[in-house]
Design a protein around this motif. Structure first.
Motif, PDB file in Angstrom:
ATOM      1  N   GLU A 219      -3.848  -1.282   7.490  1.00 57.60           N
ATOM      2  CA  GLU A 219      -5.100  -1.227   7.444  1.00 57.60           C
ATOM      3  C   GLU A 219      -5.944  -2.135   5.888  1.00 57.60           C
ATOM      4  OE1 GLU A 219      -7.638   2.468   7.349  1.00 57.60           O
ATOM      5  OE2 GLU A 219      -7.470   2.431   9.197  1.00 57.60           O
ATOM      6  N   THR A 222      -8.176   1.179   3.527  1.00 55.67           N
ATOM      7  CA  THR A 222      -7.075   2.051   3.166  1.00 55.67           C
ATOM      8  C   THR A 222      -5.959   1.437   1.866  1.00 55.67           C
ATOM      9  OG1 THR A 222      -6.421   2.402   4.864  1.00 55.67           O
ATOM     10  CG2 THR A 222      -8.704   3.161   4.249  1.00 55.67           C
ATOM     11  N   ASN A 224      -2.740   1.203   4.070  1.00 53.49           N
ATOM     12  CA  ASN A 224      -2.457   1.378   4.785  1.00 53.49           C
ATOM     13  C   ASN A 224      -1.860   0.972   6.255  1.00 53.49           C
ATOM     14  OD1 ASN A 224      -1.916   3.383   8.364  1.00 53.49           O
ATOM     15  ND2 ASN A 224      -1.342   4.272   5.902  1.00 53.49           N
ATOM     16  N   SER A 247      -0.552   4.195   1.938  1.00 54.39           N
ATOM     17  CA  SER A 247      -1.581   3.864   1.563  1.00 54.39           C
ATOM     18  C   SER A 247      -1.984   3.542   0.300  1.00 54.39           C
ATOM     19  CB  SER A 247      -2.524   5.166   2.314  1.00 54.39           C
ATOM     20  OG  SER A 247      -1.664   5.349   3.529  1.00 54.39           O
ATOM     21  N   GLY A 248      -2.652   3.070   0.236  1.00 53.54           N
ATOM     22  CA  GLY A 248      -3.242   2.516  -1.297  1.00 53.54           C
ATOM     23  C   GLY A 248      -2.700   1.012  -1.147  1.00 53.54           C
ATOM     24  N   THR A 250      -3.332  -1.949  -0.833  1.00 49.41           N
ATOM     25  CA  THR A 250      -5.426  -2.949  -0.789  1.00 49.41           C
ATOM     26  C   THR A 250      -5.358  -4.007  -1.276  1.00 49.41           C
ATOM     27  OG1 THR A 250      -5.841  -1.927  -2.675  1.00 49.41           O
ATOM     28  CG2 THR A 250      -6.626  -0.763  -0.755  1.00 49.41           C
ATOM     29  N   ASN A 291       3.192   8.690   3.120  1.00 53.90           N
ATOM     30  CA  ASN A 291       3.045   9.435   4.024  1.00 53.90           C
ATOM     31  C   ASN A 291       4.215  10.025   5.132  1.00 53.90           C
ATOM     32  OD1 ASN A 291      -0.298   9.045   3.493  1.00 53.90           O
ATOM     33  ND2 ASN A 291       0.183   6.310   4.748  1.00 53.90           N
TER      34      ASN A 291
END
Length: 397
Positions: A219, A222, A224, A247-248, A250, A291
């Motif tokens: 994604e 986010t 993710n 996550s992160g 990007t 996560n």
């Protein structure tokens, strides 16, 4: 005599066609320029001897791929054909199919071949510096036919085919991906090291037969990244499956990582470059959040053979070695000062050694954990890391 009105109409039409033809023709050189602009972010570039355009088909001849990470080791591709090419909004390009020539590389005593290499739905961005999914090079499908590796004239590895797919998510939020490498065969019978050769023969690993699968999603907003499965499955050995969710990650993170890699590759002082790269990576890791993660092994008879082999070297049976391990594991875990995890590991190991089916190590914290917190725990109180990450160990579930 032709009526004046009709004559004017024909002349106007001819003029329009003459002017519009070149305006709508594909620019093959611009296509490669845009592709290079995107690849340059990761330190790569594509050179070619000639580009020819025929309708919606672009043919590149004498193609060579270069990398700043491996200067002087250019990879000669040959002729590449892009079909169903069209310009997209933002000055980019889309190609329905991309066909590459078969690979036949020979170096010293090794040779690699790959056939039927294709890509489908290739998107080349007009502005690779943008921050959306449409500003990166993507493909919808990619694959190969048979792949072989030979050493000293003997085939040591082969694969029947590979296939990969990328599917954009709704509203271009990201993409889902999957890949399969099927019909993998490896021949380890020619390993020259005496100890390794003995182990391979006694473990029944002279030949391996299996496949590799991967499935996940990314994604963009986010960052993710969810790798649902990254699995290796081999007959008479077992299935090893990895998974993680962070996550992160990007586009900004990716670009910063690419810039750090390029800077390191361009620095002639390798020691200095490695130090700078390490510092850059440490800084970037601060942006990530953990996560979950897991690793699972499903046994297919290899465990008993390993116990028998190691036990034989120590003068005991495989069953005797298993009983010995049951007693050793609690003592080893006690040194880590993690009582809860110690009990889990001991219980799982006992169950697995009694009847090897599956062994799973998972980490699922109650809430996402920033990487700086993990690093801090590892440096300040290592025994707290399992609880911070929610580590669990189970067997035969």
């Amino acid at each position: 005599m032709m009526p004046t009105r009709n004559l004017r109409l024909m002349l106007a039409s001819s003029a329009f066609i003459g002017l519009s033809g070149p305006a709508f023709a594909l620019d093959g050189a611009d296509l490669v320029t845009k592709l290079n602009a995107a690849y340059a972010l990761s330190g790569g570039s594509i050179a070619y001897e000639n580009v020819a355009v025929d309708g919606t088909t672009v043919t590149l001849t004498g193609v060579t791929v270069k990398s700043t990470a491996a200067p002087g080791k250019d990879f000669k591709v040959g002729e590449v054909t892009l079909e169903g090419v069209e310009e997209t909004d933002g000055g980019g390009y889309y190609a329905e199919t991309v066909t590459l020539p078969d690979v036949d590389i020979k170096e010293d005593e090794a040779a690699i071949t790959a056939k039927d290499i294709t890509m489908g739905g290739l998107t080349i961005p007009g502005n690779p510096a943008g921050g959306t999914i449409n500003d990166i090079v993507l493909y919808e499908t990619a694959g190969t036919g048979p792949v072989t590796v030979t050493v000293k004239g003997k085939q040591v590895f082969s694969m029947e085919e590979s296939e990969a797919n990328l599917t954009k998510q709704e509203s271009d939020a990201g993409f889902d991906f999957d890949a399969t490498l099927s019909g993998i065969k490896a021949d380890l019978s020619e390993v020259e090291d005496a100890k390794a050769k003995d182990a391979i023969e006694k473990l029944g690993l002279k030949t391996l037969d299996g496949e590799m699968t991967m499935k996940g999603s990314w994604e963009i907003a986010t960052g993710n990244v969810s790798l649902e499965e990254y699995a290796f499955d081999f007959a008479n050995v077992g299935r090893l499956a990895l998974a993680f969710d962070i996550s992160g990650y990007t586009l900004d993170f990716v670009k910063s990582m690419q810039e750090a890699t390029k800077a390191a590759a361009a620095n002639p002082n390798k020691e200095e470059a490695n130090q700078a790269m390490g510092l850059a990576m440490m800084g970037l890791v601060q942006q990530l959040t953990f996560n979950s993660a897991s690793i699972r092994f499903d046994d297919a008879t290899i465990t008993k053979r390993v116990l028998d082999y190691i036990g034989g070297q120590q003068g005991v049976s495989g069953d005797q070695l298993a009983q010995s391990l049951k007693g050793m594991v609690p003592l080893m875990m006690a040194q880590l000062n993690v009582p809860e995890l110690q009990n889990q590991v001991s219980t799982a190991v006992n169950s697995y050694l009694d009847a090897p089916k599956s062994l799973t190590i998972s980490a699922e914290p109650a809430n996402p954990v920033p990487f700086p917190m993990i690093i801090g725990a590892a440096m300040g109180a290592p025994n707290t890391v399992p609880s911070v990450l929610g580590v669990k160990v189970t067997a035969n579930d």
